[in-house]
Design a protein around this motif. Structure first.
Motif, PDB file in Angstrom:
ATOM      1  N   TYR A   8      -7.344  66.466 -28.370  1.00  0.00           N
ATOM      2  CA  TYR A   8      -6.185  66.126 -29.182  1.00  0.00           C
ATOM      3  C   TYR A   8      -6.319  64.667 -29.595  1.00  0.00           C
ATOM      4  O   TYR A   8      -6.130  63.762 -28.774  1.00  0.00           O
ATOM      5  CB  TYR A   8      -4.887  66.350 -28.395  1.00  0.00           C
ATOM      6  CG  TYR A   8      -4.605  67.811 -28.189  1.00  0.00           C
ATOM      7  CD1 TYR A   8      -3.900  68.538 -29.140  1.00  0.00           C
ATOM      8  CD2 TYR A   8      -5.060  68.475 -27.055  1.00  0.00           C
ATOM      9  CE1 TYR A   8      -3.643  69.891 -28.961  1.00  0.00           C
ATOM     10  CE2 TYR A   8      -4.805  69.827 -26.866  1.00  0.00           C
ATOM     11  CZ  TYR A   8      -4.101  70.517 -27.826  1.00  0.00           C
ATOM     12  OH  TYR A   8      -3.853  71.853 -27.652  1.00  0.00           O
ATOM     13  N   PRO A   9      -6.676  64.417 -30.861  1.00  0.00           N
ATOM     14  CA  PRO A   9      -6.921  63.040 -31.306  1.00  0.00           C
ATOM     15  C   PRO A   9      -5.657  62.201 -31.304  1.00  0.00           C
ATOM     16  O   PRO A   9      -4.554  62.699 -31.536  1.00  0.00           O
ATOM     17  CB  PRO A   9      -7.470  63.211 -32.725  1.00  0.00           C
ATOM     18  CG  PRO A   9      -7.114  64.583 -33.143  1.00  0.00           C
ATOM     19  CD  PRO A   9      -6.871  65.394 -31.918  1.00  0.00           C
ATOM     20  N   ASN A  10      -5.859  60.934 -31.025  1.00  0.00           N
ATOM     21  CA  ASN A  10      -4.759  59.972 -31.067  1.00  0.00           C
ATOM     22  C   ASN A  10      -4.491  59.624 -32.527  1.00  0.00           C
ATOM     23  O   ASN A  10      -5.417  59.387 -33.291  1.00  0.00           O
ATOM     24  CB  ASN A  10      -5.147  58.714 -30.282  1.00  0.00           C
ATOM     25  CG  ASN A  10      -3.955  57.871 -29.917  1.00  0.00           C
ATOM     26  OD1 ASN A  10      -2.854  58.082 -30.389  1.00  0.00           O
ATOM     27  ND2 ASN A  10      -4.188  56.896 -29.048  1.00  0.00           N
ATOM     28  N   ALA A  11      -3.232  59.637 -32.918  1.00  0.00           N
ATOM     29  CA  ALA A  11      -2.847  59.294 -34.285  1.00  0.00           C
ATOM     30  C   ALA A  11      -1.549  58.492 -34.226  1.00  0.00           C
ATOM     31  O   ALA A  11      -0.718  58.712 -33.339  1.00  0.00           O
ATOM     32  CB  ALA A  11      -2.652  60.551 -35.125  1.00  0.00           C
ATOM     33  N   ALA A  12      -1.382  57.591 -35.168  1.00  0.00           N
ATOM     34  CA  ALA A  12      -0.213  56.715 -35.174  1.00  0.00           C
ATOM     35  C   ALA A  12       1.088  57.501 -35.179  1.00  0.00           C
ATOM     36  O   ALA A  12       2.062  57.124 -34.519  1.00  0.00           O
ATOM     37  CB  ALA A  12      -0.271  55.773 -36.374  1.00  0.00           C
ATOM     38  N   ASP A  13       1.137  58.595 -35.915  1.00  0.00           N
ATOM     39  CA  ASP A  13       2.365  59.378 -36.017  1.00  0.00           C
ATOM     40  C   ASP A  13       2.364  60.590 -35.091  1.00  0.00           C
ATOM     41  O   ASP A  13       3.221  61.456 -35.190  1.00  0.00           O
ATOM     42  CB  ASP A  13       2.583  59.831 -37.464  1.00  0.00           C
ATOM     43  CG  ASP A  13       1.445  60.708 -37.972  1.00  0.00           C
ATOM     44  OD1 ASP A  13       0.368  60.741 -37.336  1.00  0.00           O
ATOM     45  OD2 ASP A  13       1.629  61.371 -39.009  1.00  0.00           O
ATOM     46  N   GLY A  14       1.418  60.645 -34.166  1.00  0.00           N
ATOM     47  CA  GLY A  14       1.306  61.798 -33.282  1.00  0.00           C
ATOM     48  C   GLY A  14       2.069  61.618 -31.983  1.00  0.00           C
ATOM     49  O   GLY A  14       2.309  60.500 -31.530  1.00  0.00           O
ATOM     50  N   HIS A  15       2.478  62.737 -31.411  1.00  0.00           N
ATOM     51  CA  HIS A  15       3.058  62.713 -30.062  1.00  0.00           C
ATOM     52  C   HIS A  15       2.404  63.817 -29.234  1.00  0.00           C
ATOM     53  O   HIS A  15       1.916  64.813 -29.789  1.00  0.00           O
ATOM     54  CB  HIS A  15       4.583  62.882 -30.089  1.00  0.00           C
ATOM     55  CG  HIS A  15       5.026  64.281 -30.371  1.00  0.00           C
ATOM     56  ND1 HIS A  15       5.195  64.770 -31.650  1.00  0.00           N
ATOM     57  CD2 HIS A  15       5.306  65.306 -29.536  1.00  0.00           C
ATOM     58  CE1 HIS A  15       5.576  66.036 -31.594  1.00  0.00           C
ATOM     59  NE2 HIS A  15       5.640  66.396 -30.332  1.00  0.00           N
ATOM     60  N   PHE A  16       2.384  63.621 -27.933  1.00  0.00           N
ATOM     61  CA  PHE A  16       1.784  64.588 -27.040  1.00  0.00           C
ATOM     62  C   PHE A  16       2.565  64.588 -25.735  1.00  0.00           C
ATOM     63  O   PHE A  16       2.655  63.567 -25.057  1.00  0.00           O
ATOM     64  CB  PHE A  16       0.308  64.249 -26.773  1.00  0.00           C
ATOM     65  CG  PHE A  16      -0.438  65.362 -26.101  1.00  0.00           C
ATOM     66  CD1 PHE A  16      -1.046  66.344 -26.858  1.00  0.00           C
ATOM     67  CD2 PHE A  16      -0.498  65.446 -24.728  1.00  0.00           C
ATOM     68  CE1 PHE A  16      -1.721  67.396 -26.248  1.00  0.00           C
ATOM     69  CE2 PHE A  16      -1.165  66.481 -24.102  1.00  0.00           C
ATOM     70  CZ  PHE A  16      -1.779  67.461 -24.866  1.00  0.00           C
TER      71      PHE A  16
END
Length: 101
Positions: A8-16
């Motif tokens: 699951y790539p890290n992205a500025a607008d991502g949440h996990f």
């Protein structure tokens, strides 16, 4: 033996939601996959070597006896798997199947 890697790539607008993934999603997947699973390693990305943010939020390696059985289970339960993903992330996973040499 085969290894299914889910990133699951890290992205500025991502949440996990790591807790949901670890405590709900993975146990259900293990139940579906049954004795095809030989081992699993779950990792949470912390940071790059230079201190930059981690490239991936989450890395999962699942060792399976049969890639075909894995793919069959995923196809048979695709509706549940796809419906569950938004419960823990808005990121698009990268999935790869490898042969362990």
């Amino acid at each position: 033996m085969y290894c299914v890697t889910v990133l699951y790539p890290n992205a500025a607008d991502g949440h996990f939601d790591f807790d949901y993934y670890r405590n709900v999603h993975i146990p259900h997947m293990l139940e579906l996959l049954g004795d095809n699973v030989q081992g699993m390693e779950l990792r949470r990305g912390l940071q790059a070597v230079d201190g930059a943010p981690a490239v991936f939020h989450c890395l999962l390696n699942t060792h399976v006896r049969s890639a075909e059985d894995f793919q069959r289970v995923m196809a048979d339960h695709a509706d549940w798997v796809l419906a569950d993903i938004p419960k823990y992330t808005n990121l698009q996973p990268i999935i790869q199947i490898d042969q362990v040499l």
